[in-house]
Scaffold this motif. Structure first.
Motif, mmCIF file in Angstrom:
data_model
loop_
_atom_site.group_PDB
_atom_site.id
_atom_site.type_symbol
_atom_site.label_atom_id
_atom_site.label_comp_id
_atom_site.label_asym_id
_atom_site.label_seq_id
_atom_site.Cartn_x
_atom_site.Cartn_y
_atom_site.Cartn_z
ATOM 1 N N LEU A 125 0.866 -1.315 -0.263
ATOM 2 C CA LEU A 125 -0.119 -0.022 -0.001
ATOM 3 C C LEU A 125 0.971 1.206 -0.088
ATOM 4 O O LEU A 125 0.502 2.351 -0.773
ATOM 5 N N LEU A 126 1.924 1.390 0.818
ATOM 6 C CA LEU A 126 2.740 2.149 0.797
ATOM 7 C C LEU A 126 3.338 2.793 -0.496
ATOM 8 O O LEU A 126 3.641 3.759 -1.002
ATOM 9 N N ALA A 127 3.748 1.615 -1.378
ATOM 10 C CA ALA A 127 4.146 1.750 -2.564
ATOM 11 C C ALA A 127 3.399 2.452 -3.697
ATOM 12 O O ALA A 127 3.724 3.179 -4.424
ATOM 13 N N ALA A 128 1.919 1.959 -3.396
ATOM 14 C CA ALA A 128 0.966 2.433 -4.405
ATOM 15 C C ALA A 128 0.711 4.010 -4.084
ATOM 16 O O ALA A 128 0.691 4.528 -4.949
ATOM 17 N N VAL A 129 0.621 4.148 -2.858
ATOM 18 C CA VAL A 129 0.400 5.537 -2.316
ATOM 19 C C VAL A 129 1.645 6.425 -2.880
ATOM 20 O O VAL A 129 1.405 7.718 -3.442
ATOM 21 N N ARG A 130 2.972 5.978 -2.661
ATOM 22 C CA ARG A 130 4.071 6.681 -3.055
ATOM 23 C C ARG A 130 4.042 7.193 -4.592
ATOM 24 O O ARG A 130 4.226 8.158 -4.853
ATOM 25 N N ARG A 131 3.607 6.031 -5.432
ATOM 26 C CA ARG A 131 3.499 6.351 -6.876
ATOM 27 C C ARG A 131 2.771 7.313 -7.226
ATOM 28 O O ARG A 131 2.907 8.131 -7.945
ATOM 29 N N HIS A 132 1.305 7.348 -6.374
ATOM 30 C CA HIS A 132 0.336 7.903 -7.099
ATOM 31 C C HIS A 132 0.640 9.448 -6.425
ATOM 32 O O HIS A 132 0.453 10.602 -7.215
ATOM 33 N N ALA A 133 1.199 9.373 -5.327
ATOM 34 C CA ALA A 133 1.419 10.999 -4.705
ATOM 35 C C ALA A 133 2.619 11.586 -5.402
ATOM 36 O O ALA A 133 2.598 12.967 -5.741
ATOM 37 N N GLU A 134 3.593 11.082 -5.874
ATOM 38 C CA GLU A 134 4.720 11.585 -6.564
ATOM 39 C C GLU A 134 4.159 12.266 -8.187
ATOM 40 O O GLU A 134 4.918 12.876 -8.367
ATOM 41 N N ALA A 135 3.552 11.290 -8.743
ATOM 42 C CA ALA A 135 3.138 11.519 -10.067
ATOM 43 C C ALA A 135 2.046 12.723 -10.075
ATOM 44 O O ALA A 135 1.629 13.400 -10.999
ATOM 45 N N ASN A 136 1.070 12.957 -8.965
ATOM 46 C CA ASN A 136 0.170 13.868 -9.126
ATOM 47 C C ASN A 136 -0.224 14.878 -8.170
ATOM 48 O O ASN A 136 -1.249 15.386 -8.199
ATOM 49 N N ARG A 137 0.715 15.166 -7.088
ATOM 50 C CA ARG A 137 0.736 16.044 -6.023
ATOM 51 C C ARG A 137 0.659 17.511 -6.559
ATOM 52 O O ARG A 137 1.059 17.910 -7.739
ATOM 53 N N ASN A 138 -0.285 18.380 -6.043
ATOM 54 C CA ASN A 138 -0.208 19.636 -6.303
ATOM 55 C C ASN A 138 0.633 20.515 -5.346
ATOM 56 O O ASN A 138 1.653 19.811 -4.687
ATOM 57 N N THR A 196 0.499 21.739 -2.683
ATOM 58 C CA THR A 196 0.415 21.556 -1.116
ATOM 59 C C THR A 196 0.732 20.253 -0.793
ATOM 60 O O THR A 196 0.630 19.568 0.172
ATOM 61 N N GLY A 197 1.129 19.372 -1.731
ATOM 62 C CA GLY A 197 1.376 17.950 -1.593
ATOM 63 C C GLY A 197 0.242 16.949 -1.870
ATOM 64 O O GLY A 197 0.396 15.709 -1.530
ATOM 65 N N ILE A 198 -0.898 17.600 -1.807
ATOM 66 C CA ILE A 198 -2.195 16.767 -1.745
ATOM 67 C C ILE A 198 -2.304 16.186 -3.360
ATOM 68 O O ILE A 198 -2.255 17.023 -4.367
ATOM 69 N N ALA A 199 -2.844 15.126 -3.509
ATOM 70 C CA ALA A 199 -2.983 14.380 -4.979
ATOM 71 C C ALA A 199 -4.282 13.809 -4.812
ATOM 72 O O ALA A 199 -4.499 12.954 -4.227
#
Length: 296
Positions: A4-17, A19-22
């Motif tokens: 789950l950590l890996a999946a969240v990291r992948r999405h967060a790094e590719a889509n964050r605004n 403020t860091g929210i994706a």
């Protein structure tokens, strides 16, 4: 949790605004990423669950303080004012979390099919270890993001399943209150929605009470019991939080931000802003932008 950590990291790094929210294509689901400890963030949180997967965070609600980290979940079961701060985060090991807003309609439907739970206390913020079933449902939700065509078919089903495991867990009774039809929390939620939509205008307590289907005196009592604030304090918090956003992200002047959120007096706005955030509007905006630039 590692997957789950890996999946969240992948999405967060590719889509964050900025403020860091994706946000995700699944309504109510988002990820948060930060590469450095943050300043204090004042907010009026909506009902939600936040699964922390890496790093650490501190949240204050009233006189209660919660420090938590990887493997913990923050549960908020009412619209309440919070002050939060990311306390452990770095470029090598960013703070990462998954947030799902709770849906009262789903909760009401599920609760009607589940055994009745003993009534819970009214504490609206809780922190506990993330339960395995909740983490598993969260992982399957994140995996849908890699297959966008599956979201219209399976997304709502998995969001419902995640709500089920939260209801079936240790805080099910507290979550269940969100779905009580015509209960006090549900009634106050109607007034909160009106306050969020029209916070810059004049909102007499009689109008808010009517939206909740209560007398003004009963409304005032139950509003404070649910949110920990009076209606006027709640509106003031909303105004000041939005003013801070306008100052920091939109670059508005203090006077422009004050008038935009409904203040008629700039000195009054400055006094109340300083009381809430600890600095004048101009100094706070400058300090917040500098902190964000350093963390970028």
């Amino acid at each position: 949790m590692t997957t789950l950590l890996a999946a969240v990291r992948r999405h967060a790094e590719a889509n964050r605004n900025d403020t860091g929210i994706a946000a995700t294509s699944i309504p109510g689901l988002s990820t948060v990423r930060a590469t450095a400890p943050s300043g204090l963030l004042h907010d009026i949180s909506r009902p939600l669950v936040c699964l922390v997967l890496q790093g650490g965070k501190h949240v204050t609600m009233g006189t209660r303080n919660f420090a938590f980290g990887a493997g913990d979940s923050l549960l908020v079961t009412a619209d309440v004012p919070t002050v939060s701060q990311i306390t452990r985060a770095s470029i090598a090991a960013p703070y990462l979390s998954l947030v799902l807003e709770l849906d009262p309609a789903i909760i009401a439907d599920l609760a009607a099919q589940m055994p009745v739970e003993p009534q819970a206390d009214l504490v609206p913020v809780r922190v506990d270890p993330t339960e395995a079933e909740t983490a598993d449902a969260a992982l399957r939700l994140m995996r849908l993001l890699d297959r966008p065509a599956s979201i219209p078919v399976l997304g709502a089903q998995l969001v419902r399943e995640m709500h089920y495991w939260l209801l079936a867990g240790r805080h099910g009774a507290a979550i269940r209150r969100l779905g009580w039809p015509d209960g006090h929390v549900e009634r106050i939620t109607r007034a909160v929605a009106l306050l969020r939509a029209e916070f810059a205008g004049q909102l007499p307590v009689e109008r808010l009470a009517a939206a909740s289907g209560m007398s003004p005196s009963s409304f005032h009592q139950h509003f404070r019991a649910v949110t920990s604030l009076s209606p006027l304090q709640f509106q003031k918090h909303l105004r000041l939080i939005e003013a801070r956003r306008l100052l920091v992200t939109e670059g508005l002047s203090a006077s422009a931000a004050a008038f935009a959120v409904g203040y008629e007096s700039v000195p009054q706005f400055t006094r109340e802003y300083r009381r809430m955030f600890g600095l004048s509007p101009v100094r706070d905006a400058k300090a917040t932008r500098s902190l964000a630039a350093a963390a970028a």
